[in-house]
Structure formats: C-alpha cells, structure tokens
Design a protein around this motif. Sequence first.
Motif, PDB file in Angstrom:
ATOM      1  N   GLN A  69      53.101  31.812  37.957  1.00  0.00           N
ATOM      2  CA  GLN A  69      53.554  32.466  39.178  1.00  0.00           C
ATOM      3  C   GLN A  69      55.042  32.197  39.376  1.00  0.00           C
ATOM      4  OE1 GLN A  69      51.291  33.074  42.572  1.00  0.00           O
ATOM      5  NE2 GLN A  69      49.590  31.794  41.901  1.00  0.00           N
ATOM      6  N   GLY A 120      43.978  38.317  38.810  1.00  0.00           N
ATOM      7  CA  GLY A 120      43.079  38.385  37.658  1.00  0.00           C
ATOM      8  C   GLY A 120      43.652  37.732  36.414  1.00  0.00           C
ATOM      9  N   LYS A 121      44.658  36.894  36.556  1.00  0.00           N
ATOM     10  CA  LYS A 121      45.298  36.258  35.397  1.00  0.00           C
ATOM     11  C   LYS A 121      44.354  35.251  34.730  1.00  0.00           C
ATOM     12  CE  LYS A 121      48.565  34.622  38.019  1.00  0.00           C
ATOM     13  NZ  LYS A 121      48.104  34.983  39.370  1.00  0.00           N
ATOM     14  N   THR A 122      43.811  34.362  35.549  1.00  0.00           N
ATOM     15  CA  THR A 122      42.878  33.377  34.995  1.00  0.00           C
ATOM     16  C   THR A 122      41.668  34.069  34.384  1.00  0.00           C
ATOM     17  OG1 THR A 122      43.555  31.703  36.592  1.00  0.00           O
ATOM     18  CG2 THR A 122      41.365  31.446  35.615  1.00  0.00           C
ATOM     19  N   THR A 123      41.175  35.065  35.088  1.00  0.00           N
ATOM     20  CA  THR A 123      40.002  35.788  34.588  1.00  0.00           C
ATOM     21  C   THR A 123      40.300  36.428  33.237  1.00  0.00           C
ATOM     22  OG1 THR A 123      39.444  36.232  36.892  1.00  0.00           O
ATOM     23  CG2 THR A 123      38.267  37.504  35.220  1.00  0.00           C
ATOM     24  N   GLU A 166      43.489  26.148  34.292  1.00  0.00           N
ATOM     25  CA  GLU A 166      44.340  25.976  35.471  1.00  0.00           C
ATOM     26  C   GLU A 166      44.073  24.646  36.170  1.00  0.00           C
ATOM     27  OE1 GLU A 166      43.894  29.334  38.046  1.00  0.00           O
ATOM     28  OE2 GLU A 166      45.545  28.751  39.348  1.00  0.00           O
ATOM     29  N   ASN A 179      48.401  35.639  43.549  1.00  0.00           N
ATOM     30  CA  ASN A 179      47.100  34.975  43.601  1.00  0.00           C
ATOM     31  C   ASN A 179      46.003  36.032  43.602  1.00  0.00           C
ATOM     32  OD1 ASN A 179      48.834  32.895  45.671  1.00  0.00           O
ATOM     33  ND2 ASN A 179      47.647  32.024  44.019  1.00  0.00           N
ATOM     34  N   GLY A 180      45.004  35.796  42.784  1.00  0.00           N
ATOM     35  CA  GLY A 180      43.860  36.699  42.781  1.00  0.00           C
ATOM     36  C   GLY A 180      44.062  37.970  41.982  1.00  0.00           C
ATOM     37  N   GLU A 222      48.873  28.407  34.147  1.00  0.00           N
ATOM     38  CA  GLU A 222      49.736  27.763  35.145  1.00  0.00           C
ATOM     39  C   GLU A 222      49.953  26.269  34.877  1.00  0.00           C
ATOM     40  OE1 GLU A 222      49.724  29.035  39.129  1.00  0.00           O
ATOM     41  OE2 GLU A 222      48.367  30.718  38.766  1.00  0.00           O
TER      42      GLU A 222
END
Lengths: 293, 238
Positions: B196, B47-50, B91, B44-45, B164
């Motif tokens: 994940q 930077g995947k979505t970013t 997401e 989590n956090g 995700e």
Amino acid sequence: MFELLGVPPQALFGQLLLGLINGAFYAMMSLGLAVIFGLLNVINFTHGAQYMMGAFCAWMLLEWAGIPYWGALVLAPVIVGLTGIVLERLFLRRLYHLDHLYGLLLTFGLSLIVEGLFRREFGSSGLPYGNPMPGGTNLGFMFLPHYRAWIIVFSLAICLATWFVIERTKLGSYLRAATERPELVQAFGINVPRMITLTYGFGVGLAALAGVLAAPAYNVSPVMGSNLIIVVFAVVVIGGMGSIMGSIVTGFALGIVEGLTKVFYPEASSTVIFIVMAIVLLLRPAGLFGTQR
Amino acid sequence: MADRASDAELEVAGLHGHYGESHVLHGMAFEVRKGEVVTLLGRNGAGKTTTLKAVMGILRSRSGSVRFRGAELIAEPSNRIARMGIAFCPEERGIFASLNVYENLMLPPEVKPGGLPLDEIYKLFPNLKERLGSQGTKLSGGEQQMLAIGRILRTGATLLLLDEPTEGLAPVIVQQIGATIRLLKERGFTVLLVEQNFRFASTVADRHYVVEHGRVVDMIPNAAVGENVAKIEAYLGV
Ligand SMILES: Nc1ncnc2c1ncn2[C@@H]1O[C@H](COP(=O)(O)OP(=O)(O)OP(=O)(O)O)[C@@H](O)[C@H]1O
Ligand SMILES: [Mg+2]
C-alpha cells in the motif's frame, strides 16, 4: 511392622502400583486423543473401541495365527492403525470444516457399532490372554509382578518417545505447525492431508498398543474400552487438550491419585478423578497444562 | 509475442476467486517476467491478498488461469504449487507460536536446489541468529517479518509472493527489507509484492499494477511513477 497413617505398607505400595498401571493407560490414551484433536479437530470417541480392538487383535493373532504377545505388540497397532486410516479417509475427512460436535457424534456412533459387533461375536464376559512374563520379584516392602513392571516401563518409554518426536524433531515441527495453521504449512509444500491421515493412524495405533498391553493384565472384553474411555476423557479435561507432556504427566498423576484414594478413602476411589475434574474446571477451565484459546 | 511468453514467469488471466458466496476476484490479469519485481497496489479490501492466495492455491474456489513457466496451476493443490518453486510470505507473517525461531526458519522444505544458504540469511538478518532458541512469536514485529521472509529464501523457490512486508514497521526496518528485495532481484529471484506504501514500492519495483474491486485497472512502469504520483494517490486514496 511399621504402619503409615494406619495403613500397612504392602497395601499402600500395592495400590500405588495399581494406580501407576492405570495411569500408564490413561497417559497413553489421552496422549493419542490430544494429538488427534490438535491436528484433526476431532474428539475421537472411538478411541476406547480402538483400544479394545488392539486387545482383541492380539488375542486373535495368538489364537488364530499362533503369533505370541511380542509379535502382537508390533502387529496389532499396525493393523488397527490401518483401520483408523481407512476410517479417516472414508468418513472423518468430510467433517473437518464442521463443528467438533459432528466428529464426536460420528466417532461415538462408530464405537457403539464396533462394540456391538464384538459383543455379538465374542460375548461380553471376556476372554483370557496368557501372561507373557509370569513371576515377579520380592522387593522386600512389596511383591512386584514382572508384567506389571513391564507395563509401566514400556508405556513410559512410548509416551516419552512420542513426546520427543513431536516436540524435538523436524517431523514434530511439521505436526505442531500444521496444528496451528494447516493451510500455510501446506503452502510450504507439505502434503498436509496425508499428514493428517497418518497422524490419525498413529493416534489409533497408540490406543491399540495400550490395548495389547492391557490384554494380559485384564480380560480381553468388548466393553473394556468404554469403561476406560470415560475416565480418559476426564483425564484429558484435567490436563488440557493442548500439551503433550501435560497428557503424560496428568495421566500418570491421576492414576496415582486414584490408587492412593483406594487406600485412604476407598469409597471415593471410583469418583475421585471426576471430583478433580470438577475442581479443575472451576479453577482452570482450559485444564492444568492447556492454554486458553 | 513469442519472446514475451517465454520470459513470463507468472501469467495470470481471467482469475476469479470466491470466499463462500462472496465473489472477490473479478478477472484479475497480470504477468510477472523472470527477474522482475512487480507490485500489486490498491486500497484495503481491493483483493491483493486474495490474489496471492489464489495464485498459491490457498484459496480453493478459484477459476481462470494461473501459469507458472507455462504450467497451469489453477487445479493444483498448494503443496504441489510450492514444490514447483513458488513461495508465499503472508500478510500476518504466519510465525508459529509452538516452534522456536530456528524451527520456524527450517520449516519450509527445500523444493529446488539453489536456495540461499543459512549463513547468508543470517547475514541479511543478523537479529535472527541471536534469537534462534526463542519462541517464534516472542520476536518483535520486525524480527517476525525477517523470519517470515528469511524462511522462504532457503527453499530454492524462484518466485516469491510477499504480502505487505513493510506493514507497520519502523523506517529502518523498512529500509532493511527494501535492501533485501533489491538483493533478491540481483540474485535473479522474481518477486510479486503487495504494497500500500507506493513510495516504498517505487524504490524496489520495476512495474506496478493497480488493483480495484478484484481486477487490475492500471499498470504503471516504475520509471513513470514520478509523473503519475497524483493519479496513484487517487487510486490508493491517500
Ligand atoms: N476469509 C474471508 N472471508 C470472506 N471475505 C473475505 C475473506 N478475506 C477477505 N475477504 C474479503 O475479500 C475482499 C478482498 O480482501 P483482501 O484481503 O484480498 O484485500 P487486500 O487488498 O489484501 O486488502 P488489505 O490491503 O487490507 O490487506 C475484501 O472485501 C474482504 O472483505
Ligand atoms: Mg491484504
């Protein structure tokens, strides 16, 4: 003659008609405000000035170019809508990421400037605009002037057409989606900034159209917009910002409420909308048709 | 080398990304070849979505290089990027409450010829066909995910960014989405998948990039997942 609660029917129906006409203007104006607020996040305080510009544009087209009412009905909204597009491109665009307050202040300031310019140029006493549909029909229980009937029918048609486009067409689905999540709609390949510009132009054009419609019914005057806009904001608060149909229904309904108040309790006729507003704010702060955000 | 460059659908190099003052992507670099399914794995956090948002142009403050079929995207607005043939499934799914299921499905415009026809999307996700008139957000979480994937298959985009897609869904729906991704691969789509759940990822992907603190720290071919389970679990902190 029979009387309704001590009121002669001519007076009752006459006031109902006036109420419906006011309601037609409330509906068209609050509709444009709702569409603009939804997509741009801007409370368009210039809406009243743009309504006035529509009426003046019709007057100028007639006086200076000899273009009659029916031409103005098409041309004036386009011309005033284009000034809206320029305004959006130059100024409003820079404010979207800020609080509503900034858009409100900018458009409020602009409306003062526009009104001031028109007052300087044309004075504030108002200019007459000829009635394109003189005459009327005696319905037995009342006399119905043709132009008044036209205002109601035409504005209702415009409101319903707008509702249809927004709620039932592909174009409208882009608009609704962009109101919810502009960045995602843009990531699907839609040019959202251009859509925002055109939507603002459309909302402004709608105000101008209401102005053209008003020109033969009232005088064309620089202050006509600021008189109307305060009531229209109350209508918007009562209806709630979210709903297109809500704006239309609330606009017409409050016009009728105002008309009836004139018959039964004239003293309250100019304040009744604000009383309704206070009650609605107490009971349903998001407005009758609005959804809490 | 020349051969490699020619079949790279997406090449990301030295990609930096910011949210206001906070610097989130620190030189992301990876590539996805045509027809591949590649994942970005990470905590989590990480930077995947970013990263997906930066590729798609939704994140405005980005720098470095993002090339799609050789064309540089870093300065393009997201609508232009979409028109080149890249589609994004967010997401949080991004189903619109003011649109019904059919309108949601038809919302993304066709950007290229060759998207899946509606019939085929209904065949993949029969639930959607039965709920076309419902409000988009009245669907279950799994149905919303199907809708979010289904609507970007129509558009003719050839590179799909899926963030995700299995998050929080029941195993049977996860399997359905896995089957869909394998079918897409068969059809020649290229997929960049954020996950994940690497056990799921290993059933669909060709390669995995591990992301930590806004950069790629490792690349594991799917064939090597078996011998690297302990290492991957350490990366993901599971
Ligand atoms: N809108 C935002 N504004 C500021 N910081 C953000 C924003 N979105 C994400 N971040 C920060 O950027 C970093 C990367 O976030 P990102 O959403 O890319 O992570 P992720 O790898 O997708 O995580 P997850 O697996 O939880 O979805 C995180 O530290 C997060 O707090
Ligand atoms: Mg994420």
